[in-house]
Structures are given as structure tokens and as C-alpha cells.
Design an enzyme around this catalytic site. Structure first.
Site, mmCIF file in Angstrom:
data_model
loop_
_atom_site.group_PDB
_atom_site.id
_atom_site.type_symbol
_atom_site.label_atom_id
_atom_site.label_comp_id
_atom_site.label_asym_id
_atom_site.label_seq_id
_atom_site.Cartn_x
_atom_site.Cartn_y
_atom_site.Cartn_z
ATOM 1 N N TRP A 12 -11.983 -1.534 -7.841
ATOM 2 C CA TRP A 12 -12.912 -1.155 -9.032
ATOM 3 C C TRP A 12 -13.412 0.289 -8.767
ATOM 4 O O TRP A 12 -13.847 0.841 -9.567
ATOM 5 C CB TRP A 12 -13.803 -2.038 -9.090
ATOM 6 C CG TRP A 12 -13.255 -3.689 -9.812
ATOM 7 C CD1 TRP A 12 -13.308 -4.753 -8.825
ATOM 8 C CD2 TRP A 12 -12.888 -4.138 -10.929
ATOM 9 N NE1 TRP A 12 -13.016 -5.653 -9.466
ATOM 10 C CE2 TRP A 12 -12.464 -5.283 -10.939
ATOM 11 C CE3 TRP A 12 -12.352 -3.296 -12.120
ATOM 12 C CZ2 TRP A 12 -11.721 -6.092 -11.869
ATOM 13 C CZ3 TRP A 12 -11.751 -4.091 -13.263
ATOM 14 C CH2 TRP A 12 -11.476 -5.240 -13.002
ATOM 15 N N ASP A 52 0.880 -1.259 0.089
ATOM 16 C CA ASP A 52 -0.072 -0.008 -0.121
ATOM 17 C C ASP A 52 0.917 1.081 0.094
ATOM 18 O O ASP A 52 2.028 1.125 0.591
ATOM 19 C CB ASP A 52 -0.818 -0.061 1.415
ATOM 20 C CG ASP A 52 -2.169 0.835 1.049
ATOM 21 O OD1 ASP A 52 -2.449 1.371 -0.138
ATOM 22 O OD2 ASP A 52 -2.619 1.231 2.083
ATOM 23 N N GLY A 53 0.371 2.168 -0.622
ATOM 24 C CA GLY A 53 0.957 3.730 -0.609
ATOM 25 C C GLY A 53 1.565 4.056 -1.836
ATOM 26 O O GLY A 53 2.145 5.053 -1.928
ATOM 27 N N ARG A 101 -5.016 -1.737 8.867
ATOM 28 C CA ARG A 101 -5.903 -2.377 8.530
ATOM 29 C C ARG A 101 -5.704 -3.773 7.684
ATOM 30 O O ARG A 101 -4.810 -3.429 6.798
ATOM 31 C CB ARG A 101 -7.235 -1.768 8.133
ATOM 32 C CG ARG A 101 -7.016 -0.913 7.080
ATOM 33 C CD ARG A 101 -8.232 -0.002 6.358
ATOM 34 N NE ARG A 101 -7.709 0.852 5.393
ATOM 35 C CZ ARG A 101 -7.684 2.354 5.480
ATOM 36 N NH1 ARG A 101 -7.770 2.541 6.826
ATOM 37 N NH2 ARG A 101 -7.323 3.140 4.491
ATOM 38 N N GLY A 122 -0.009 5.366 -4.518
ATOM 39 C CA GLY A 122 -0.714 6.650 -4.615
ATOM 40 C C GLY A 122 -0.113 7.803 -3.891
ATOM 41 O O GLY A 122 0.446 8.893 -4.613
ATOM 42 N N LEU A 166 10.473 -20.576 -5.300
ATOM 43 C CA LEU A 166 9.696 -19.412 -4.464
ATOM 44 C C LEU A 166 8.210 -19.650 -5.274
ATOM 45 O O LEU A 166 7.960 -19.619 -6.188
ATOM 46 C CB LEU A 166 10.095 -17.856 -4.745
ATOM 47 C CG LEU A 166 9.236 -16.690 -4.261
ATOM 48 C CD1 LEU A 166 9.250 -16.918 -2.687
ATOM 49 C CD2 LEU A 166 9.451 -15.428 -4.726
ATOM 50 N N HIS A 197 2.582 3.694 -8.976
ATOM 51 C CA HIS A 197 2.046 2.004 -9.345
ATOM 52 C C HIS A 197 3.209 1.174 -10.190
ATOM 53 O O HIS A 197 3.503 0.209 -10.034
ATOM 54 C CB HIS A 197 0.963 1.716 -10.036
ATOM 55 C CG HIS A 197 -0.508 2.182 -9.165
ATOM 56 N ND1 HIS A 197 -0.445 1.768 -8.015
ATOM 57 C CD2 HIS A 197 -1.560 2.925 -9.588
ATOM 58 C CE1 HIS A 197 -1.816 2.240 -7.325
ATOM 59 N NE2 HIS A 197 -2.204 2.790 -8.105
ATOM 60 N N GLU A 255 1.302 -13.394 12.145
ATOM 61 C CA GLU A 255 1.668 -12.163 12.977
ATOM 62 C C GLU A 255 1.518 -11.013 11.830
ATOM 63 O O GLU A 255 1.689 -11.328 10.574
ATOM 64 C CB GLU A 255 3.255 -12.628 13.289
ATOM 65 C CG GLU A 255 3.678 -13.770 14.134
ATOM 66 C CD GLU A 255 2.908 -13.640 15.575
ATOM 67 O OE1 GLU A 255 2.990 -12.471 16.101
ATOM 68 O OE2 GLU A 255 2.368 -14.712 16.103
ATOM 69 N N SER A 313 -8.015 -4.813 5.042
ATOM 70 C CA SER A 313 -8.634 -4.593 3.860
ATOM 71 C C SER A 313 -8.970 -5.709 3.131
ATOM 72 O O SER A 313 -8.647 -5.876 1.744
ATOM 73 C CB SER A 313 -7.864 -3.620 3.127
ATOM 74 O OG SER A 313 -7.495 -2.375 3.813
HETATM 75 C C1 IPE Z 1 -5.442 -2.642 -0.036
HETATM 76 O O1 IPE Z 1 -5.021 -1.340 -0.347
HETATM 77 C C2 IPE Z 1 -5.509 -3.285 -1.448
HETATM 78 C C3 IPE Z 1 -3.937 -3.636 -2.070
HETATM 79 C C4 IPE Z 1 -2.976 -3.229 -1.608
HETATM 80 C C5 IPE Z 1 -4.251 -3.845 -3.411
HETATM 81 P P1 IPE Z 1 -6.216 -0.001 -0.553
HETATM 82 O O2 IPE Z 1 -5.374 0.925 -0.770
HETATM 83 O O3 IPE Z 1 -7.106 -0.408 -1.448
HETATM 84 O O4 IPE Z 1 -7.045 -0.321 0.961
HETATM 85 P P2 IPE Z 1 -7.806 0.915 1.629
HETATM 86 O O5 IPE Z 1 -8.919 1.393 0.714
HETATM 87 O O6 IPE Z 1 -6.864 1.805 2.402
HETATM 88 O O7 IPE Z 1 -8.449 -0.066 2.853
HETATM 89 C C1 IPE Z 2 -1.535 0.310 -3.279
HETATM 90 O O1 IPE Z 2 -1.275 1.628 -3.272
HETATM 91 C C2 IPE Z 2 -1.940 -0.197 -4.687
HETATM 92 C C3 IPE Z 2 -3.270 -0.746 -4.819
HETATM 93 C C4 IPE Z 2 -4.121 -0.619 -3.902
HETATM 94 C C5 IPE Z 2 -3.694 -1.113 -6.129
HETATM 95 P P1 IPE Z 2 -2.728 2.632 -3.304
HETATM 96 O O2 IPE Z 2 -3.028 3.006 -4.361
HETATM 97 O O3 IPE Z 2 -3.793 2.064 -2.490
HETATM 98 O O4 IPE Z 2 -1.771 3.780 -2.669
HETATM 99 P P2 IPE Z 2 -2.430 4.917 -1.605
HETATM 100 O O5 IPE Z 2 -2.877 4.234 -0.219
HETATM 101 O O6 IPE Z 2 -3.382 5.449 -2.167
HETATM 102 O O7 IPE Z 2 -1.403 5.754 -1.103
HETATM 103 MG MG MG Z 3 -4.302 2.572 -0.509
#
Ligand code: IPE
Ligand code: IPE
Ligand code: MG
Length: 245
Positions: free
Chosen positions: A76, A27-28, A199, A30, A138, A44, A212, A201
Site C-alpha cells: 500500500w 518479484d521484479g 528476503r 517494476g 491444482l 505487472h 526449501e 518480505s
Molecule cells: C514482495 O515483493 C511482495 C510481492 C511479491 C507481492 P516486494 O517488492 O514488495 O518486497 P520488498 O519491498 O522488496 O521486500
Molecule cells: C512484484 O514486482 C509485484 C508486486 C510486489 C506487486 P515489483 O513491483 O516489486 O517489482 P520491483 O521489485 O520493483 O522490480
Molecule cells: Mg519488488
């Protein structure tokens, strides 16, 4: 595998207990791009580069199973540009990494509902699974259009069909596990989530019931094999009891 299965740990280079199966909520991406004034897709793309490095590093660190969350059933909801951009990144990753993965002994598989995905992407997913089926150094599992609740719903329907056909009687935890997308995979020992969110998610709710958890503030495009190594070292200090005294 069922949640109460005995953990099977591997030995890393340090000799400390290492998780055999690591699952990552990447995550992160964006935020990483937005912080720099760039479009989210740049994050991405950088994230996909990190995946390559982590995939390469895992077997060297004693990790034999890696499951990564790439796209959730809830993703989506994002803009068409972002969703299509992500699908393009997945397709390119499979095409460009196929030979490297085959050479490095990576077995690539997917979990999640493929039905709504683009036909070409599905074709690539099917062919890389076949191409790498003989590998075991792997086990890389990529969750695309994956949601734990949707998976459990699908699994329940499969289980009901088996009961209807008289293949099983009173269902056990193992019977349900065998109907999940992850049938035959060991449960994750450790789940890591980057970006500071605490979380899960909708990620592997059944399989990771006794995992863990590590939550790190590092954004996924900044997450290096050194970060992973540090987390794996900490894992060795944990006291996993599985309900025993
Ligand atoms: C969880 O991240 C899904 C993936 C990493 C693919 P999200 O960014 O979609 O989750 P929320 O919306 O913060 O819970
Ligand atoms: C995780 O990064 C990748 C996917 C969920 C596809 P995000 O796109 O959720 O990045 P943030 O959480 O918005 O920073
Ligand atoms: Mg995210």
C-alpha cells in the site's frame, strides 16, 4: 498443516521427487518495465501473463499446490496509480481466467485481509472461490493484502476466542495453524523468489518454516515454465532432514 508434518512429495514426469506445494514471491515486475523505459504497470501486466503460464504448467510438472504472493500488506506504500492498477489487473485476471481455470481443474482461493479491498474485487474473489470449489487438480492460492505478521495477529485473536469459548485448552501448533488463513492447506515444500532479492518480505513465515528456498535473479516477467522445471529438478537433489540426523 503444522510445520513438522511429514512432507508429501509427488512424482513428476522424470520420476524424481517433486515438491507437492510450491510458493512463489513474484518479484521484479517494476524493474523489468523500468529497464525498458516503460511504466511499472506494464511489468505487472506482463507478470500476470506469466502467472497464467505457470498455473497451466504446474499440474503437468507434478505440482498440486501453488501459492503466489501478489500484493503484500506493505505494498500500500506504493503510488495510488500503481496500487489501483494492480487491483485492476487482479480483477481482470479473475474475470478472464475464470472459465479456463474451471476447465483445467484449478481451485482458486485467496489469503490475506480482504476487508480493505474494493467491494467489486471482493465479490469477484468470493465468486471464483465458489465457482472452483469442486476442483482439485491444482490448488491455486493467491496472497492479496497478505502479510505473515498480520495473519499471525489475526490467528492469535481467533485462537484466543476459541480458548475463551472453551473449545480448546492449552493451544498446540496445530491449533494455531487451524486459525491461519491457510487452514487446511499443506505447508509449502519449496519457496521461490525471483528478481535476485534474498528476503522473504513477510511471506508465509509460519507455514514455510521448513520449506526449501530458491532465489533466482530472473525477473518475474521473464520467468518461464522452463525456469520452474529447472528449479524443480534441483529440488529433487535436496536432503530434507526436518531436524533429524
Ligand atoms: C514482495 O515483493 C511482495 C510481492 C511479491 C507481492 P516486494 O517488492 O514488495 O518486497 P520488498 O519491498 O522488496 O521486500
Ligand atoms: C512484484 O514486482 C509485484 C508486486 C510486489 C506487486 P515489483 O513491483 O516489486 O517489482 P520491483 O521489485 O520493483 O522490480
Ligand atoms: Mg519488488
Amino acid at each position: 498443516m503444522v510445520a513438522d508434518a511429514a512432507p508429501q512429495l509427488t512424482e513428476g514426469l522424470t520420476g524424481a521427487a517433486r515438491p507437492r506445494h510450491v510458493a512463489i514471491i513474484m518479484d521484479g515486475n517494476g524493474r523489468w518495465a523500468t529497464e525498458r523505459g516503460w511504466p511499472r504497470l506494464v511489468g505487472h501486466r506482463r507478470g500476470a501473463e506469466r502467472v497464467k503460464q505457470i498455473v497451466h504448467a504446474c499440474p503437468l510438472m507434478g505440482v498440486n499446490w501453488l501459492t503466489i504472493y501478489a500484493f503484500s500488506t506493505e505494498n500500500w506504500k506504493r503510488s495510488t496509480v500503481e496500487v489501483l492498477g494492480l487491483m485492476g489487473i487482479f480483477a481482470r485476471y479473475i474475470r478472464r481466467e475464470a472459465d479456463a481455470m474451471a476447465a483445467e481443474g484449478v481451485r482458486m482461493r485467496f489469503i490475506g485481509d480482504r476487508e480493505p479491498l474494493d467491494r467489486k474485487l471482493r465479490g469477484l474473489m468470493d465468486s471464483i472461490e465458489v465457482q472452483t470449489a469442486g476442483n482439485s487438480r491444482l490448488n491455486l492460492t493467491v496472497a492479496i493484502n497478505y502479510g505473515g505478521r498480520a495473519e499471525l495477529t489475526r490467528a492469535s485473536a481467533r485462537l484466543a476466542a476459541k480458548i475463551g469459548r472453551g473449545e480448546i485448552g492449552e493451544p498446540t501448533e496445530a491449533d494455531l495453524a487451524a486459525c491461519l488463513d491457510t487452514a487446511g492447506h499443506p505447508d509449502p515444500d519449496l519457496v521461490i523468489r525471483t528478481s535476485g532479492e534474498t528476503r522473504i518480505s513477510n511471506f508465509l513465515p509460519f507455514q514455510a518454516a521448513y520449506a526449501e528456498y530458491e532465489f533466482t535473479p530472473t525477473l518475474w516477467p521473464d520467468f518461464t515454465p522452463a525456469h520452474l522445471e529447472e528449479i524443480l529438478d534441483r529440488f529433487g537433489m535436496r536432503d530434507r532432514r526436518f531436524g533429524a540426523a
